[in-house]
Design a protein around this motif. Sequence first.
Motif, PDB file in Angstrom:
ATOM      1  N   ALA A   1      -2.256  67.169  33.611  1.00 22.13           N
ATOM      2  CA  ALA A   1      -3.056  67.051  34.835  1.00 22.13           C
ATOM      3  C   ALA A   1      -2.957  68.321  35.684  1.00 22.13           C
ATOM      4  O   ALA A   1      -3.959  68.802  36.224  1.00 22.13           O
ATOM      5  CB  ALA A   1      -2.598  65.837  35.642  1.00 22.13           C
ATOM      6  N   ARG A   2      -1.759  68.880  35.785  1.00 25.78           N
ATOM      7  CA  ARG A   2      -1.592  70.133  36.532  1.00 25.78           C
ATOM      8  C   ARG A   2      -2.398  71.260  35.885  1.00 25.78           C
ATOM      9  O   ARG A   2      -3.030  72.070  36.571  1.00 25.78           O
ATOM     10  CB  ARG A   2      -0.118  70.540  36.593  1.00 25.78           C
ATOM     11  CG  ARG A   2       0.762  69.688  37.470  1.00 25.78           C
ATOM     12  CD  ARG A   2       2.150  70.322  37.637  1.00 25.78           C
ATOM     13  NE  ARG A   2       2.842  70.550  36.382  1.00 25.78           N
ATOM     14  CZ  ARG A   2       2.970  71.743  35.797  1.00 25.78           C
ATOM     15  NH1 ARG A   2       2.456  72.836  36.353  1.00 25.78           N
ATOM     16  NH2 ARG A   2       3.625  71.860  34.648  1.00 25.78           N
TER      17      ARG A   2
ATOM     18  N   GLU B   1       1.409  64.316  32.996  1.00 25.76           N
ATOM     19  CA  GLU B   1       1.379  64.926  34.330  1.00 25.76           C
ATOM     20  C   GLU B   1       1.379  66.450  34.252  1.00 25.76           C
ATOM     21  O   GLU B   1       0.804  67.128  35.114  1.00 25.76           O
ATOM     22  CB  GLU B   1       2.539  64.384  35.165  1.00 25.76           C
ATOM     23  CG  GLU B   1       2.360  62.892  35.473  1.00 25.76           C
ATOM     24  CD  GLU B   1       3.527  62.297  36.252  1.00 25.76           C
ATOM     25  OE1 GLU B   1       4.395  63.052  36.723  1.00 25.76           O
ATOM     26  OE2 GLU B   1       3.562  61.056  36.370  1.00 25.76           O
ATOM     27  N   ASP B   2       1.998  67.008  33.214  1.00 24.24           N
ATOM     28  CA  ASP B   2       1.861  68.447  32.967  1.00 24.24           C
ATOM     29  C   ASP B   2       0.416  68.792  32.639  1.00 24.24           C
ATOM     30  O   ASP B   2      -0.115  69.815  33.089  1.00 24.24           O
ATOM     31  CB  ASP B   2       2.765  68.874  31.803  1.00 24.24           C
ATOM     32  CG  ASP B   2       4.215  69.084  32.221  1.00 24.24           C
ATOM     33  OD1 ASP B   2       4.460  69.377  33.404  1.00 24.24           O
ATOM     34  OD2 ASP B   2       5.110  68.952  31.358  1.00 24.24           O
TER      35      ASP B   2
ATOM     36  N   ALA C   1      -4.343  60.235  35.676  1.00 19.18           N
ATOM     37  CA  ALA C   1      -3.272  61.182  36.006  1.00 19.18           C
ATOM     38  C   ALA C   1      -3.828  62.366  36.786  1.00 19.18           C
ATOM     39  O   ALA C   1      -3.195  62.858  37.731  1.00 19.18           O
ATOM     40  CB  ALA C   1      -2.578  61.656  34.730  1.00 19.18           C
TER      41      ALA C   1
ATOM     42  N   ARG D   1      -4.582  61.091  40.366  1.00 16.20           N
ATOM     43  CA  ARG D   1      -3.335  60.936  41.132  1.00 16.20           C
ATOM     44  C   ARG D   1      -2.776  62.297  41.541  1.00 16.20           C
ATOM     45  O   ARG D   1      -2.318  62.482  42.678  1.00 16.20           O
ATOM     46  CB  ARG D   1      -2.294  60.155  40.316  1.00 16.20           C
ATOM     47  CG  ARG D   1      -2.633  58.692  40.075  1.00 16.20           C
ATOM     48  CD  ARG D   1      -1.429  57.906  39.526  1.00 16.20           C
ATOM     49  NE  ARG D   1      -0.892  58.474  38.301  1.00 16.20           N
ATOM     50  CZ  ARG D   1      -1.302  58.156  37.069  1.00 16.20           C
ATOM     51  NH1 ARG D   1      -2.275  57.266  36.910  1.00 16.20           N
ATOM     52  NH2 ARG D   1      -0.747  58.704  36.004  1.00 16.20           N
ATOM     53  N   HIS D   2      -2.839  63.259  40.625  1.00 19.03           N
ATOM     54  CA  HIS D   2      -2.342  64.604  40.946  1.00 19.03           C
ATOM     55  C   HIS D   2      -3.140  65.223  42.097  1.00 19.03           C
ATOM     56  O   HIS D   2      -2.557  65.788  43.031  1.00 19.03           O
ATOM     57  CB  HIS D   2      -2.433  65.507  39.710  1.00 19.03           C
ATOM     58  CG  HIS D   2      -2.109  66.943  40.004  1.00 19.03           C
ATOM     59  ND1 HIS D   2      -0.821  67.395  40.193  1.00 19.03           N
ATOM     60  CD2 HIS D   2      -2.922  68.032  40.181  1.00 19.03           C
ATOM     61  CE1 HIS D   2      -0.844  68.690  40.456  1.00 19.03           C
ATOM     62  NE2 HIS D   2      -2.099  69.090  40.454  1.00 19.03           N
TER      63      HIS D   2
END
Length: 356
Positions: free
Chosen positions: A232-233, A229-230, A15, A18-19
């Motif tokens: 990863a950010r 995904e949060d 993740a 990808r980010h």
Amino acid sequence: MKILVTGGAGFIGSAVIRHIIHNTGDSVVNVDKLTYAGNLESLASVSDDSRYTFEKVDICDRKALDEVLERHQPDSVMHLAAESHVDRSIDGPAAFMETNIIGTYTLLEAARQYWNTLDANGRQVFRFHHVSTDEVYGDLEGPEDLFTESSPYAPSSPYSASKASSDHLVRAWLRTYDFPTLISNCSNNYGPYHFPEKLIPLMILNALEGKPLPVYGEGTQVRDWLYVEDHARALYKIVTEGKVGETYNIGGHNEKQNIEVVHALCDLLDELVPEKPEGINRYRELVVHVQDRPGHDLRYAIDASKIQRDLGWTPEETFETGIRKTVQWYLENSEWCQRVQDGSYRRERLGTGESI
């Protein structure tokens, strides 16, 4: 910037990659041993990008790490490679000691030697970001208590003890060698590409096949659920904007009992997959309570106010939006799931030419 990510074929690591590739101009070197949980198919969307490189390397292999660091000259290291499944750590703790403790030590020393070869500007820019877990803190007693960055360590399982040890190593390298490290401790992650032995994907896939949904004890264990995904950010924020020597707790602000999570999954599947396996009227009928595992922590919850205050990060997904996206992803990616379940993802390593 060029970032070396260890464990980049895993759930959270993929993740992160990808980010970075989809949302920044940075380059990534993915260093992964490809254990059972490493799946390069999770990186299919970035595998042909010129800014992405894969290196099949064990973080316990010092010679291989030295060669990768010298050849790729990264500006930062994000260390996510770890054995991470609590049940597996109870059944066989040795792999957790080897990867999470010895592997982290080996990577720290390789990265420190590389850092010492950089010019003054390179040394100033370089960061070593160690990604850890809230499980190092043990569990919480009161219903209002939260883990903060200063919470004492009290790990309960071989897995969390090995991660606690690796955290201590990272802090020691900062203190002893002035090596520029940062640490983050996150709550339970969920989302796309999660290996099916974990709670949420296991429940989804078992329900679709009409298999039992095993819940430990009464299912009253509380976890703070963070959409991957949060996370990863947040990790990218830390490695690019975080302050050397700091620790950042990352949470989803979504505390749920395990049984609540399972029921939410069942209810979503009732809505999205009305045609059920034979003999089932509602997916909740598949829930079975099994003997609790040894040393099972009752409650985790993260105080994520520091990363919000210092770096401006907050989760974008609520549990309701994130869990719906997760269920829909598994329904739309049955081939990925099937290849993991039957082991074919290991027999044909995408992009490596390796046959297992």
